[in-house]
Design an enzyme around this catalytic site. Structure first.
Site, PDB file in Angstrom:
ATOM      1  N   GLY A 165       0.770  -0.964   0.040  1.00  0.00           N
ATOM      2  CA  GLY A 165      -0.114  -0.155   0.041  1.00  0.00           C
ATOM      3  C   GLY A 165       1.159   0.884   0.062  1.00  0.00           C
ATOM      4  N   GLU A 203       3.543   4.493   6.331  1.00  0.00           N
ATOM      5  CA  GLU A 203       2.496   3.377   6.069  1.00  0.00           C
ATOM      6  C   GLU A 203       1.526   4.840   5.389  1.00  0.00           C
ATOM      7  OE1 GLU A 203       1.743   0.650   6.408  1.00  0.00           O
ATOM      8  OE2 GLU A 203       1.701   0.035   8.070  1.00  0.00           O
ATOM      9  N   ASP A 204       0.636   3.454   4.618  1.00  0.00           N
ATOM     10  CA  ASP A 204      -0.376   4.531   3.654  1.00  0.00           C
ATOM     11  C   ASP A 204      -1.945   5.040   4.741  1.00  0.00           C
ATOM     12  OD1 ASP A 204      -0.743   1.874   3.617  1.00  0.00           O
ATOM     13  OD2 ASP A 204      -1.850   1.706   2.198  1.00  0.00           O
ATOM     14  N   ASP A 215      -5.864   2.483  10.765  1.00  0.00           N
ATOM     15  CA  ASP A 215      -6.842   1.450  10.451  1.00  0.00           C
ATOM     16  C   ASP A 215      -7.084   1.448  11.984  1.00  0.00           C
ATOM     17  OD1 ASP A 215      -9.253   1.078  10.648  1.00  0.00           O
ATOM     18  OD2 ASP A 215      -8.695   0.677   8.472  1.00  0.00           O
ATOM     19  N   LYS A 264      -7.479   7.150   9.830  1.00  0.00           N
ATOM     20  CA  LYS A 264      -8.374   6.260  10.519  1.00  0.00           C
ATOM     21  C   LYS A 264      -8.779   6.381  12.230  1.00  0.00           C
ATOM     22  CE  LYS A 264     -10.696   4.073   7.280  1.00  0.00           C
ATOM     23  NZ  LYS A 264     -10.910   2.984   6.038  1.00  0.00           N
ATOM     24  N   PHE A 320     -14.316   2.691   3.651  1.00  0.00           N
ATOM     25  CA  PHE A 320     -13.744   2.691   2.544  1.00  0.00           C
ATOM     26  C   PHE A 320     -12.597   3.064   1.377  1.00  0.00           C
ATOM     27  CE2 PHE A 320     -11.447  -1.010  -0.387  1.00  0.00           C
ATOM     28  CZ  PHE A 320     -11.256  -1.118   1.193  1.00  0.00           C
ATOM     29  N   VAL A 321     -11.391   3.336   2.149  1.00  0.00           N
ATOM     30  CA  VAL A 321     -11.142   4.323   0.655  1.00  0.00           C
ATOM     31  C   VAL A 321     -10.078   3.393  -0.340  1.00  0.00           C
ATOM     32  CG1 VAL A 321     -11.487   6.351   1.756  1.00  0.00           C
ATOM     33  CG2 VAL A 321      -9.192   5.558   1.725  1.00  0.00           C
TER      34      VAL A 321
HETATM   35  C1  PRP Z   1      -2.995  -1.424   4.896  1.00  0.00           C
HETATM   36  C2  PRP Z   1      -1.802  -0.199   5.223  1.00  0.00           C
HETATM   37  C3  PRP Z   1      -1.843  -0.808   6.591  1.00  0.00           C
HETATM   38  C4  PRP Z   1      -2.463  -1.591   7.456  1.00  0.00           C
HETATM   39  C5  PRP Z   1      -3.371  -1.074   8.556  1.00  0.00           C
HETATM   40  O1  PRP Z   1      -2.358  -2.477   4.503  1.00  0.00           O
HETATM   41  O2  PRP Z   1      -0.519  -0.522   4.791  1.00  0.00           O
HETATM   42  O3  PRP Z   1      -0.409  -2.066   6.551  1.00  0.00           O
HETATM   43  O4  PRP Z   1      -3.383  -2.080   6.687  1.00  0.00           O
HETATM   44  O5  PRP Z   1      -4.737  -1.168   9.042  1.00  0.00           O
HETATM   45  P1  PRP Z   1      -4.536  -1.427  10.749  1.00  0.00           P
HETATM   46  O6  PRP Z   1      -4.135   0.079  11.139  1.00  0.00           O
HETATM   47  O7  PRP Z   1      -6.098  -2.021  10.912  1.00  0.00           O
HETATM   48  O8  PRP Z   1      -3.491  -2.657  10.784  1.00  0.00           O
HETATM   49  P2  PRP Z   1      -2.985  -4.446   4.014  1.00  0.00           P
HETATM   50  O9  PRP Z   1      -3.338  -4.623   4.858  1.00  0.00           O
HETATM   51  O10 PRP Z   1      -4.365  -3.859   3.650  1.00  0.00           O
HETATM   52  O11 PRP Z   1      -2.075  -4.726   2.775  1.00  0.00           O
HETATM   53  P3  PRP Z   1      -1.593  -3.859   1.687  1.00  0.00           P
HETATM   54  O12 PRP Z   1      -0.929  -2.657   1.909  1.00  0.00           O
HETATM   55  O13 PRP Z   1      -0.388  -4.566   0.257  1.00  0.00           O
HETATM   56  O14 PRP Z   1      -3.017  -3.291   0.747  1.00  0.00           O
END
Ligand code: PRP
Length: 182
Positions: A45, A100-101, A104, A132, A154-155
């Site tokens: 991400g 981090e992107d 959440d 978020k 959800f973005v």
């Molecule tokens: C996303 C994002 C963070 C994590 C945040 O990764 O890059 O690492 O979720 O969520 P949290 O705060 O609830 O732990 P994802 O698992 O979607 O993988 P990706 O980066 O490959 O899209």
């Protein structure tokens, strides 16, 4: 249908994202002016965030990548995460900035902080493009640099996916309900 026709609403335009990233890059470049920080991101991400932030920085930096997987729904309760790809670099004594992107629940970032802190970096901070906070489970998560607060929606776009698609949109938006339902 073109990719952007799947989008219901744009939350952050390409210009807004790039402007904010240049601001973050200037702040981080100043804060780390006398060091060579190691910027670490988690695939996939944060791919574009890493690419754009580092190119806007004005100090020497190194970069490295990790890949993780979460244990399905267990993540929500336990934060159980498994490393698929570890860093190539040793981080002991180094100034590490975790990119981090999106943060959440905060469980992923908390796991990464624990894992990296155990390796004795000289400093360890978090830089998140999107925060978020409405979904946060982790009590305290120190986020030193934050791009935008994002509502509890959800973005997708700018690295963020839905079923592995939409990462390559240059903006961040919300999918049309019919796309999510299909
Ligand atoms: C996303 C994002 C963070 C994590 C945040 O990764 O890059 O690492 O979720 O969520 P949290 O705060 O609830 O732990 P994802 O698992 O979607 O993988 P990706 O980066 O490959 O899209």
């Amino acid at each position: 249908m073109a990719l952007d026709e799947h989008i219901d609403r744009v939350l952050f335009t390409e210009a807004q994202i790039q402007t904010r990233i240049r601001e973050l890059a200037a702040t981080i470049s100043a804060d780390y002016a006398h060091t060579t920080p190691l910027l670490v991101s988690v695939l996939k991400g944060a791919l574009y965030f890493m690419a754009d932030l580092t190119r806007a920085m004005t100090i020497p930096i190194a970069m490295d990548f990790m890949a993780i997987t979460t244990y399905g729904s267990a993540q929500a309760s336990s934060g159980a995460v498994r490393l698929i790809k570890d860093l190539d670099e040793e981080i002991s004594g180094r100034h590490v900035l975790l990119l981090e992107d999106i943060i959440d629940t905060g469980l992923t970032a908390a796991y990464l902080l624990r894992t990296l802190r155990a390796r004795d970096p000289a400093s360890l901070r978090i830089c998140a493009l999107l925060d978020k906070t409405a979904r946060r489970i982790v009590d305290t998560l120190p986020i030193s640099y934050r791009g935008f607060e994002v509502p509890d929606m959800f973005v997708v776009g700018y690295g963020l996916d839905y079923k592995q698609l939409y990462r390559n949109l240059p903006f961040i938006g919300v999918l049309k309900p019919e796309v999510v339902a299909s």
